[in-house]
Design an enzyme around this catalytic site. Sequence first.
Site, PDB file in Angstrom:
ATOM      1  N   SER A  48       0.832  -1.209   0.000  1.00 48.16           N
ATOM      2  CA  SER A  48       0.000   0.000   0.000  1.00 48.16           C
ATOM      3  C   SER A  48       0.861   1.251   0.000  1.00 48.16           C
ATOM      4  O   SER A  48       0.356   2.343  -0.266  1.00 48.16           O
ATOM      5  CB  SER A  48      -0.873   0.033   1.256  1.00 48.16           C
ATOM      6  OG  SER A  48      -1.709  -1.077   1.311  1.00 48.16           O
ATOM      7  N   GLU A  65      -5.578  -1.461  -8.025  1.00 41.89           N
ATOM      8  CA  GLU A  65      -4.770  -0.395  -8.623  1.00 41.89           C
ATOM      9  C   GLU A  65      -3.479  -1.003  -9.182  1.00 41.89           C
ATOM     10  O   GLU A  65      -2.735  -1.664  -8.462  1.00 41.89           O
ATOM     11  CB  GLU A  65      -4.446   0.673  -7.573  1.00 41.89           C
ATOM     12  CG  GLU A  65      -5.696   1.426  -7.118  1.00 41.89           C
ATOM     13  CD  GLU A  65      -5.464   2.334  -5.922  1.00 41.89           C
ATOM     14  OE1 GLU A  65      -6.095   3.398  -5.866  1.00 41.89           O
ATOM     15  OE2 GLU A  65      -4.668   1.972  -5.024  1.00 41.89           O
ATOM     16  N   ASN A 120      -6.417   5.571  -1.495  1.00 40.00           N
ATOM     17  CA  ASN A 120      -5.964   6.047  -0.190  1.00 40.00           C
ATOM     18  C   ASN A 120      -5.722   7.553  -0.170  1.00 40.00           C
ATOM     19  O   ASN A 120      -5.842   8.190   0.878  1.00 40.00           O
ATOM     20  CB  ASN A 120      -4.726   5.262   0.271  1.00 40.00           C
ATOM     21  CG  ASN A 120      -5.103   3.832   0.664  1.00 40.00           C
ATOM     22  OD1 ASN A 120      -6.269   3.554   0.969  1.00 40.00           O
ATOM     23  ND2 ASN A 120      -4.138   2.940   0.637  1.00 40.00           N
ATOM     24  N   HIS A 124      -2.357  -3.469  -6.440  1.00 39.68           N
ATOM     25  CA  HIS A 124      -2.818  -3.115  -5.097  1.00 39.68           C
ATOM     26  C   HIS A 124      -4.282  -3.501  -4.927  1.00 39.68           C
ATOM     27  O   HIS A 124      -5.181  -2.833  -5.453  1.00 39.68           O
ATOM     28  CB  HIS A 124      -2.622  -1.609  -4.856  1.00 39.68           C
ATOM     29  CG  HIS A 124      -2.962  -1.176  -3.474  1.00 39.68           C
ATOM     30  ND1 HIS A 124      -3.811  -0.135  -3.197  1.00 39.68           N
ATOM     31  CD2 HIS A 124      -2.575  -1.666  -2.268  1.00 39.68           C
ATOM     32  CE1 HIS A 124      -3.926   0.011  -1.889  1.00 39.68           C
ATOM     33  NE2 HIS A 124      -3.181  -0.916  -1.306  1.00 39.68           N
TER      34      HIS A 124
HETATM   35  N1  LIG Z   1      -4.366  -5.086   5.378  1.00 41.48           N
HETATM   36  C1  LIG Z   1      -4.812  -4.240   4.450  1.00 41.48           C
HETATM   37  O1  LIG Z   1      -5.853  -3.597   4.615  1.00 41.48           O
HETATM   38  C2  LIG Z   1      -4.062  -4.078   3.155  1.00 41.48           C
HETATM   39  C3  LIG Z   1      -4.729  -3.566   2.025  1.00 41.48           C
HETATM   40  C4  LIG Z   1      -4.042  -3.456   0.810  1.00 41.48           C
HETATM   41  C5  LIG Z   1      -2.705  -3.819   0.749  1.00 41.48           C
HETATM   42  N2  LIG Z   1      -2.064  -4.288   1.864  1.00 41.48           N
HETATM   43  C6  LIG Z   1      -0.650  -4.685   1.739  1.00 41.48           C
HETATM   44  O2  LIG Z   1      -0.581  -6.102   1.689  1.00 41.48           O
HETATM   45  C7  LIG Z   1       0.640  -6.539   2.276  1.00 41.48           C
HETATM   46  C8  LIG Z   1       0.325  -7.560   3.353  1.00 41.48           C
HETATM   47  O3  LIG Z   1      -0.528  -6.975   4.292  1.00 41.48           O
HETATM   48  P1  LIG Z   1      -1.387  -7.882   5.298  1.00 41.48           P
HETATM   49  O4  LIG Z   1      -2.353  -6.957   5.933  1.00 41.48           O
HETATM   50  O5  LIG Z   1      -1.844  -9.110   4.625  1.00 41.48           O
HETATM   51  O6  LIG Z   1      -0.237  -8.250   6.367  1.00 41.48           O
HETATM   52  P2  LIG Z   1      -0.236  -9.434   7.429  1.00 41.48           P
HETATM   53  O7  LIG Z   1       0.636  -8.958   8.536  1.00 41.48           O
HETATM   54  O8  LIG Z   1      -1.622  -9.886   7.741  1.00 41.48           O
HETATM   55  O9  LIG Z   1       0.500 -10.641   6.654  1.00 41.48           O
HETATM   56  C9  LIG Z   1       1.832 -10.561   6.236  1.00 41.48           C
HETATM   57  C10 LIG Z   1       2.356 -11.989   6.140  1.00 41.48           C
HETATM   58  O10 LIG Z   1       3.641 -11.936   5.497  1.00 41.48           O
HETATM   59  C11 LIG Z   1       4.421 -12.980   6.053  1.00 41.48           C
HETATM   60  N3  LIG Z   1       5.822 -12.778   5.727  1.00 41.48           N
HETATM   61  C12 LIG Z   1       6.718 -11.957   6.304  1.00 41.48           C
HETATM   62  N4  LIG Z   1       7.923 -12.079   5.712  1.00 41.48           N
HETATM   63  C13 LIG Z   1       7.780 -13.013   4.732  1.00 41.48           C
HETATM   64  C14 LIG Z   1       8.669 -13.585   3.775  1.00 41.48           C
HETATM   65  N5  LIG Z   1       9.956 -13.224   3.724  1.00 41.48           N
HETATM   66  N6  LIG Z   1       8.201 -14.530   2.945  1.00 41.48           N
HETATM   67  C15 LIG Z   1       6.897 -14.919   2.999  1.00 41.48           C
HETATM   68  N7  LIG Z   1       6.006 -14.412   3.885  1.00 41.48           N
HETATM   69  C16 LIG Z   1       6.444 -13.464   4.738  1.00 41.48           C
HETATM   70  C17 LIG Z   1       4.092 -12.931   7.536  1.00 41.48           C
HETATM   71  O11 LIG Z   1       4.443 -14.153   8.183  1.00 41.48           O
HETATM   72  C18 LIG Z   1       2.586 -12.664   7.508  1.00 41.48           C
HETATM   73  O12 LIG Z   1       1.849 -13.875   7.570  1.00 41.48           O
HETATM   74  C19 LIG Z   1       1.347  -5.287   2.769  1.00 41.48           C
HETATM   75  O13 LIG Z   1       2.283  -4.895   1.811  1.00 41.48           O
HETATM   76  C20 LIG Z   1       0.230  -4.252   2.878  1.00 41.48           C
HETATM   77  O14 LIG Z   1       0.665  -2.940   2.668  1.00 41.48           O
HETATM   78  C21 LIG Z   1      -2.718  -4.441   3.063  1.00 41.48           C
END
Ligand SMILES: NC(=O)c1ccc[n+]([C@@H]2O[C@H](COP(=O)([O-])OP(=O)(O)OC[C@H]3O[C@@H](n4cnc5c(N)ncnc54)[C@H](O)[C@@H]3O)[C@@H](O)[C@H]2O)c1
Length: 286
Positions: free
Chosen positions: A121, A154, A193, A142
């Site tokens: 994000s 996106e 956003n 995204h």
């Molecule tokens: N949560 C939201 O609302 C949202 C919305 C859009 C985009 N995003 C983006 O999505 C991405 C993930 O967000 P999320 O909310 O799912 O996070 P999250 O914390 O729920 O999950 C992240 C996962 O990544 C894993 N991880 C960490 N290092 C790793 C590696 N080297 N190899 C494989 N897995 C690994 C962790 O163990 C964890 O399970 C981020 O970049 C965030 O910006 C989040």
Amino acid sequence: MVEVHKIAVIGSGAMGRQIGMAAAVAGYDAVVQDISADAVEAAEQDMKAWAAGRVSKGRMSQEEVDAALGRLRFTTDQADAVGDADLVIEAATERLDIKRQVFTQIDELAPEHAILATNSSTYGSSSVADATRRPEKVCNMHFFNPALVMKAVEVVRHPETSDDTVDSVIAVIQKMGKHPVVLNAEIPGFIANRLMGAVRTEALNLVEQGIASIEDIDTVAKSALGHPMGPFELMDLVGLDVTYLIRKATFELTGDESEAPHPLITAKYEAGELGRKSGKGWYTYD
Ligand SMILES: NC(=O)c1ccc[n+]([C@@H]2O[C@H](COP(=O)([O-])OP(=O)(O)OC[C@H]3O[C@@H](n4cnc5c(N)ncnc54)[C@H](O)[C@@H]3O)[C@@H](O)[C@H]2O)c1
């Protein structure tokens, strides 16, 4: 264009698991990989429960969910996940050092033709593209939370992203039944956003100046503008920690004072009033 048959998702958290499931429902072979075995297990159980819910609500047939689950795998083995992928979507923890390491590794392990996308994000894909030897095949995809529900995706190109890459991911997003939107340049917050950020900042300024209550501002957002939730309700749902940390990361990236967390958000964050998750944010929850 890259013909995409197999999609690998890196990270099985809130976003990764649902992106993987959305791909499987759309007919792709999908695999979701995480470094944490617990996270993989939780994601698999969660997606099985989601599939059962679709059947019980009459939204999908048992055959359809069985077929989708049959196309979806979960693993901790990154080489196994990306070794024959046509598209890799990285949805790992929002830390640039982690993302750069993931992109270096998947560039080594994925086939030469594969597109590597990030769901970040905050970070434009140029901040990970230079960790690979295929910057033209790198972009942002995204998705929005929850990714199985929200339709917009996106697509953000960085200066070296090729037209082929953009066209290929647009085709995947459309096959998922979602709506691709393309940004021709990297800009913090992308589109959605930035729009939400502007509404939120204005709402916070109105409260800070004592002009209206949070309840009345939420009422206007819903009953004058047709938003499903007011900005304060939404901040409580997302979490004031998430809201604070995203603004802080954006500010650190751009150095632009207007991107810094609003003082009212910082105060909530420092007081531990994080919204629904802590029982109190702008509103109080039982
Ligand atoms: N949560 C939201 O609302 C949202 C919305 C859009 C985009 N995003 C983006 O999505 C991405 C993930 O967000 P999320 O909310 O799912 O996070 P999250 O914390 O729920 O999950 C992240 C996962 O990544 C894993 N991880 C960490 N290092 C790793 C590696 N080297 N190899 C494989 N897995 C690994 C962790 O163990 C964890 O399970 C981020 O970049 C965030 O910006 C989040």
